[in-house]
Design an enzyme around this catalytic site. Sequence first.
Site, mmCIF file in Angstrom:
data_model
loop_
_atom_site.group_PDB
_atom_site.id
_atom_site.type_symbol
_atom_site.label_atom_id
_atom_site.label_comp_id
_atom_site.label_asym_id
_atom_site.label_seq_id
_atom_site.Cartn_x
_atom_site.Cartn_y
_atom_site.Cartn_z
ATOM 1 N N HIS A 1 -5.135 9.337 0.653
ATOM 2 C CA HIS A 1 -5.104 8.471 1.836
ATOM 3 C C HIS A 1 -6.099 8.931 2.905
ATOM 4 O O HIS A 1 -5.751 9.216 4.050
ATOM 5 C CB HIS A 1 -3.693 8.391 2.438
ATOM 6 C CG HIS A 1 -3.466 7.087 3.161
ATOM 7 N ND1 HIS A 1 -3.845 6.880 4.463
ATOM 8 C CD2 HIS A 1 -2.935 5.915 2.744
ATOM 9 C CE1 HIS A 1 -3.529 5.630 4.816
ATOM 10 N NE2 HIS A 1 -2.984 5.025 3.785
ATOM 11 N N TYR B 1 -6.965 2.473 5.866
ATOM 12 C CA TYR B 1 -7.368 2.058 7.227
ATOM 13 C C TYR B 1 -8.375 0.897 7.201
ATOM 14 O O TYR B 1 -8.965 0.560 8.226
ATOM 15 C CB TYR B 1 -7.962 3.231 8.032
ATOM 16 C CG TYR B 1 -7.172 4.499 7.874
ATOM 17 C CD1 TYR B 1 -5.921 4.633 8.497
ATOM 18 C CD2 TYR B 1 -7.627 5.549 7.080
ATOM 19 C CE1 TYR B 1 -5.167 5.791 8.331
ATOM 20 C CE2 TYR B 1 -6.882 6.703 6.909
ATOM 21 C CZ TYR B 1 -5.655 6.819 7.525
ATOM 22 O OH TYR B 1 -4.898 7.957 7.361
ATOM 23 N N HIS C 1 4.045 -2.222 2.969
ATOM 24 C CA HIS C 1 4.090 -0.887 2.357
ATOM 25 C C HIS C 1 5.422 -0.737 1.638
ATOM 26 O O HIS C 1 6.449 -1.134 2.184
ATOM 27 C CB HIS C 1 3.936 0.194 3.434
ATOM 28 C CG HIS C 1 2.637 0.091 4.181
ATOM 29 N ND1 HIS C 1 2.447 -0.824 5.203
ATOM 30 C CD2 HIS C 1 1.466 0.749 4.038
ATOM 31 C CE1 HIS C 1 1.199 -0.715 5.655
ATOM 32 N NE2 HIS C 1 0.582 0.238 4.975
ATOM 33 N N HIS D 1 -5.825 3.003 -3.915
ATOM 34 C CA HIS D 1 -5.735 3.213 -2.453
ATOM 35 C C HIS D 1 -6.177 4.647 -2.116
ATOM 36 O O HIS D 1 -5.668 5.233 -1.170
ATOM 37 C CB HIS D 1 -4.295 2.943 -1.996
ATOM 38 C CG HIS D 1 -4.130 2.771 -0.508
ATOM 39 N ND1 HIS D 1 -4.921 1.939 0.247
ATOM 40 C CD2 HIS D 1 -3.236 3.317 0.370
ATOM 41 C CE1 HIS D 1 -4.522 1.989 1.520
ATOM 42 N NE2 HIS D 1 -3.511 2.828 1.620
ATOM 43 N N ASP E 1 0.829 -1.210 0.000
ATOM 44 C CA ASP E 1 0.000 0.000 0.000
ATOM 45 C C ASP E 1 0.865 1.263 0.000
ATOM 46 O O ASP E 1 2.042 1.226 0.379
ATOM 47 C CB ASP E 1 -0.874 0.048 1.266
ATOM 48 C CG ASP E 1 -2.005 -0.973 1.227
ATOM 49 O OD1 ASP E 1 -2.017 -1.814 0.316
ATOM 50 O OD2 ASP E 1 -2.863 -0.915 2.124
ATOM 51 N N ASP E 2 0.233 2.355 -0.387
ATOM 52 C CA ASP E 2 0.770 3.721 -0.236
ATOM 53 C C ASP E 2 1.787 4.155 -1.291
ATOM 54 O O ASP E 2 2.295 5.270 -1.227
ATOM 55 C CB ASP E 2 1.406 3.958 1.151
ATOM 56 C CG ASP E 2 0.409 3.843 2.288
ATOM 57 O OD1 ASP E 2 -0.763 3.542 2.013
ATOM 58 O OD2 ASP E 2 0.802 4.030 3.448
HETATM 59 ZN ZN LIG Z 1 -2.384 3.120 3.372
#
Ligand SMILES: [Zn+2]
Length: 226
Positions: free
Chosen positions: A106, A143, A193, A102, A52-53
């Site tokens: 965020h 989340y 991540h 995603h 993610d991210d």
């Molecule tokens: Zn994230």
Amino acid sequence: MRRDFWKKNGLAVTGILCLLIAWQGRAMETVTGQESVVPEQQEARKVALTFDDGPSEYTMELSRGLKERGVQATFFLLGENMEERREMVEQLVKDGHLIGNHSYHHVQLNKLSKEAAKGEIEKTNQLIREWTGEDPLYIRPPYGAWSQELENVVDMIPVFWNVDSLDWKLQNKERVLCCLSGQVEEGDMILMHDGYQSSVDAAFALVDQLQNQGFVFVNVEEMILE
Ligand SMILES: [Zn+2]
């Protein structure tokens, strides 16, 4: 004396004899039968690695290293981190990874109005669509915050996780590995991540470890369709 022996051990001996006969029957079947019997423990145990991210400055090293290991992962990209990184996104696709959404900033999507949530998702989808030619189907809500209402707002499949590496918090290869060690089982979705060098190093070590144990890495789509 002999009668006593049979009285005491008759059942056990009979059991062993049955096992021997069964085993021999199985062995004969294997030799003569046309169907090949694959023992269950030799079947591939699938797991999915998700990041993610990203993308970040570490994403290309990660993508390359996973490709070298024959691993297809899933990257849930953040729109704001994608800006100015078109080549990275294209390379992820070339390396065989699956791209998911995603959100753009965020944000916790289920706290936004329908319109704002849709905008967050659509803005990132648009970049992915434009750069890869593919409409993303999978979303990892930041989340893990999702709602039934959001299902009606966008036509995407939310993907969660069941193994959290806590890599963003630990930021240490050995500690991340230690956290995951012995935890991973068939069918798991592992959350990592790609924004840290320690996560990249831990991912490689984890892949090497799990491949040695007979695990096979698949992308989220393959895992869901199973
Ligand atoms: Zn994230």
